[in-house]
Scaffold this motif. Structure first.
Motif, mmCIF file in Angstrom:
data_model
loop_
_atom_site.group_PDB
_atom_site.id
_atom_site.type_symbol
_atom_site.label_atom_id
_atom_site.label_comp_id
_atom_site.label_asym_id
_atom_site.label_seq_id
_atom_site.Cartn_x
_atom_site.Cartn_y
_atom_site.Cartn_z
ATOM 1 N N PRO A 54 21.420 46.524 -89.264
ATOM 2 C CA PRO A 54 21.811 47.926 -89.157
ATOM 3 C C PRO A 54 23.328 48.015 -89.086
ATOM 4 O O PRO A 54 23.969 47.304 -88.322
ATOM 5 N N ILE A 55 23.895 48.894 -89.886
ATOM 6 C CA ILE A 55 25.341 49.056 -89.926
ATOM 7 C C ILE A 55 25.770 50.284 -89.146
ATOM 8 O O ILE A 55 26.713 50.230 -88.361
ATOM 9 N N ALA A 56 25.082 51.396 -89.350
ATOM 10 C CA ALA A 56 25.447 52.636 -88.665
ATOM 11 C C ALA A 56 24.246 53.566 -88.605
ATOM 12 O O ALA A 56 23.391 53.540 -89.488
ATOM 13 N N LEU A 57 24.207 54.380 -87.550
ATOM 14 C CA LEU A 57 23.177 55.410 -87.408
ATOM 15 C C LEU A 57 23.819 56.618 -86.751
ATOM 16 O O LEU A 57 24.389 56.507 -85.665
ATOM 17 N N SER A 58 23.762 57.745 -87.432
ATOM 18 C CA SER A 58 24.242 59.010 -86.878
ATOM 19 C C SER A 58 23.091 60.001 -86.912
ATOM 20 O O SER A 58 22.233 59.938 -87.789
ATOM 21 N N PHE A 59 23.095 60.912 -85.949
ATOM 22 C CA PHE A 59 22.027 61.900 -85.900
ATOM 23 C C PHE A 59 22.556 63.214 -85.347
ATOM 24 O O PHE A 59 23.562 63.266 -84.650
ATOM 25 N N CYS A 60 21.821 64.262 -85.688
ATOM 26 C CA CYS A 60 22.158 65.607 -85.254
ATOM 27 C C CYS A 60 20.830 66.305 -84.966
ATOM 28 O O CYS A 60 19.994 66.414 -85.851
ATOM 29 N N THR A 61 20.644 66.744 -83.719
ATOM 30 C CA THR A 61 19.358 67.310 -83.337
ATOM 31 C C THR A 61 19.473 68.779 -82.948
ATOM 32 O O THR A 61 20.485 69.203 -82.400
ATOM 33 N N PRO A 62 18.416 69.540 -83.236
ATOM 34 C CA PRO A 62 18.382 70.934 -82.798
ATOM 35 C C PRO A 62 18.327 70.983 -81.270
ATOM 36 O O PRO A 62 17.864 70.028 -80.664
ATOM 37 N N PRO A 63 18.746 72.014 -80.635
ATOM 38 C CA PRO A 63 19.200 73.275 -81.193
ATOM 39 C C PRO A 63 20.682 73.275 -81.574
ATOM 40 O O PRO A 63 21.136 74.197 -82.234
ATOM 41 N N GLU A 64 21.439 72.245 -81.165
ATOM 42 C CA GLU A 64 22.862 72.224 -81.489
ATOM 43 C C GLU A 64 23.117 72.148 -82.981
ATOM 44 O O GLU A 64 24.134 72.580 -83.482
ATOM 45 N N CYS A 65 22.195 71.574 -83.706
ATOM 46 C CA CYS A 65 22.372 71.341 -85.127
ATOM 47 C C CYS A 65 21.071 71.685 -85.839
ATOM 48 O O CYS A 65 19.998 71.281 -85.403
ATOM 49 N N SER A 66 21.185 72.417 -86.899
ATOM 50 C CA SER A 66 19.987 72.744 -87.658
ATOM 51 C C SER A 66 20.321 72.631 -89.135
ATOM 52 O O SER A 66 21.342 73.148 -89.575
ATOM 53 N N PRO A 67 19.535 71.918 -89.891
ATOM 54 C CA PRO A 67 18.309 71.244 -89.491
ATOM 55 C C PRO A 67 18.615 69.881 -88.864
ATOM 56 O O PRO A 67 19.694 69.332 -89.058
ATOM 57 N N GLY A 68 17.673 69.348 -88.121
ATOM 58 C CA GLY A 68 17.835 68.026 -87.535
ATOM 59 C C GLY A 68 17.863 66.962 -88.627
ATOM 60 O O GLY A 68 17.112 67.031 -89.596
ATOM 61 N N LEU A 69 18.788 66.004 -88.484
ATOM 62 C CA LEU A 69 18.929 64.917 -89.454
ATOM 63 C C LEU A 69 19.223 63.606 -88.748
ATOM 64 O O LEU A 69 19.927 63.593 -87.732
ATOM 65 N N ALA A 70 18.720 62.510 -89.303
ATOM 66 C CA ALA A 70 19.093 61.160 -88.891
ATOM 67 C C ALA A 70 19.537 60.433 -90.153
ATOM 68 O O ALA A 70 18.858 60.492 -91.188
ATOM 69 N N VAL A 71 20.690 59.760 -90.085
ATOM 70 C CA VAL A 71 21.278 59.100 -91.247
ATOM 71 C C VAL A 71 21.634 57.675 -90.861
ATOM 72 O O VAL A 71 22.294 57.463 -89.840
ATOM 73 N N SER A 72 21.202 56.713 -91.664
ATOM 74 C CA SER A 72 21.513 55.325 -91.338
ATOM 75 C C SER A 72 21.975 54.554 -92.563
ATOM 76 O O SER A 72 21.687 54.931 -93.699
ATOM 77 N N VAL A 73 22.667 53.470 -92.281
ATOM 78 C CA VAL A 73 23.106 52.530 -93.306
ATOM 79 C C VAL A 73 22.619 51.155 -92.859
ATOM 80 O O VAL A 73 22.855 50.750 -91.714
ATOM 81 N N VAL A 74 21.925 50.463 -93.758
ATOM 82 C CA VAL A 74 21.335 49.165 -93.458
ATOM 83 C C VAL A 74 21.725 48.195 -94.563
ATOM 84 O O VAL A 74 21.772 48.573 -95.738
ATOM 85 N N ARG A 75 21.977 46.955 -94.197
ATOM 86 C CA ARG A 75 22.302 45.916 -95.169
ATOM 87 C C ARG A 75 21.188 44.860 -95.143
ATOM 88 O O ARG A 75 20.771 44.438 -94.063
ATOM 89 N N MET A 76 20.721 44.460 -96.332
ATOM 90 C CA MET A 76 19.636 43.485 -96.444
ATOM 91 C C MET A 76 20.011 42.379 -97.417
ATOM 92 O O MET A 76 20.819 42.600 -98.318
ATOM 93 N N THR A 77 19.358 41.240 -97.244
ATOM 94 C CA THR A 77 19.525 40.124 -98.168
ATOM 95 C C THR A 77 18.158 39.505 -98.435
ATOM 96 O O THR A 77 17.175 39.841 -97.791
ATOM 97 N N GLY A 78 18.129 38.592 -99.403
ATOM 98 C CA GLY A 78 16.915 37.832 -99.678
ATOM 99 C C GLY A 78 15.764 38.674 -100.172
ATOM 100 O O GLY A 78 15.933 39.664 -100.887
ATOM 101 N N LYS A 79 14.558 38.286 -99.733
ATOM 102 C CA LYS A 79 13.336 38.953 -100.182
ATOM 103 C C LYS A 79 13.305 40.425 -99.777
ATOM 104 O O LYS A 79 12.840 41.275 -100.535
#
Length: 179
Positions: A54-79
């Protein structure tokens, strides 16, 4: 012990602690608005495993933020990178696997729709998941990936509205994956 020696040792201790704790400072996802109401998690120290990093994870949840979102960046190798890249290029394989998971006797009672996303230099797809009975609102997801040698970097977005998820995925992929 002199005050000067004590201060220099204290300064060295503070510097050492600061450098060792850098892994606990969250890295926000590029392409989402900075600051409140968005937040980030310090993933590297929590979730580092051999398979996906996992490289990064940001999120924004209601009621402060609409619509609710979760955003991530992941790095993988191999299979894992190979399988994920194949799913990014052919998301119907993912939908088939979710509809009929191996070893499951009862049918899946979820409406699953996938679509290849175009208009980006990166392969990607969108997915919509909803209870077949319509009892709960659907969840939306989108993913884009970029292969560089053995490494596959993937942007994942999950949220409450289809348009916000897709647009956010495009924006974040442009910033995180480059061109």
């Amino acid at each position: 012990m002199s005050l000067r020696l004590l201060c220099s040792r204290l300064l060295l201790l503070i510097l050492a602690l600061s450098l060792s704790s850098c892994g606990y400072i969250p890295r926000p996802v590029a392409g989402v608005p900075p600051g409140t109401p968005w937040d980030a998690l310090p993933l590297r120290k929590w979730l580092a495993e051999d398979r996906a990093e996992p490289i990064a994870l940001s999120f924004c949840t209601p009621p402060e933020c609409s619509p609710g979102l979760a955003v991530s960046v992941v790095r993988m190798t191999g299979k894992d990178a190979d399988v994920t890249e194949a799913l990014l290029k052919d998301p119907e394989r993912l939908a088939r696997g979710l509809r009929s998971p191996a070893g499951r006797e009862k049918p899946v009672k979820t409406r699953i729709a996938v679509e290849r996303l175009t208009g980006s230099p990166f392969p990607g797809f969108a997915i919509d998941l909803a209870p077949a009975d319509g009892g709960k609102p659907p969840a939306y997801g989108a993913a884009f990936g970029k292969r560089e040698g053995e490494t596959l970097s993937v942007v994942l977005v999950i949220g409450e509205t289809q348009d916000a998820v897709r647009e956010t995925a495009k924006q974040v992929a442009a910033r995180e994956l480059g061109s």
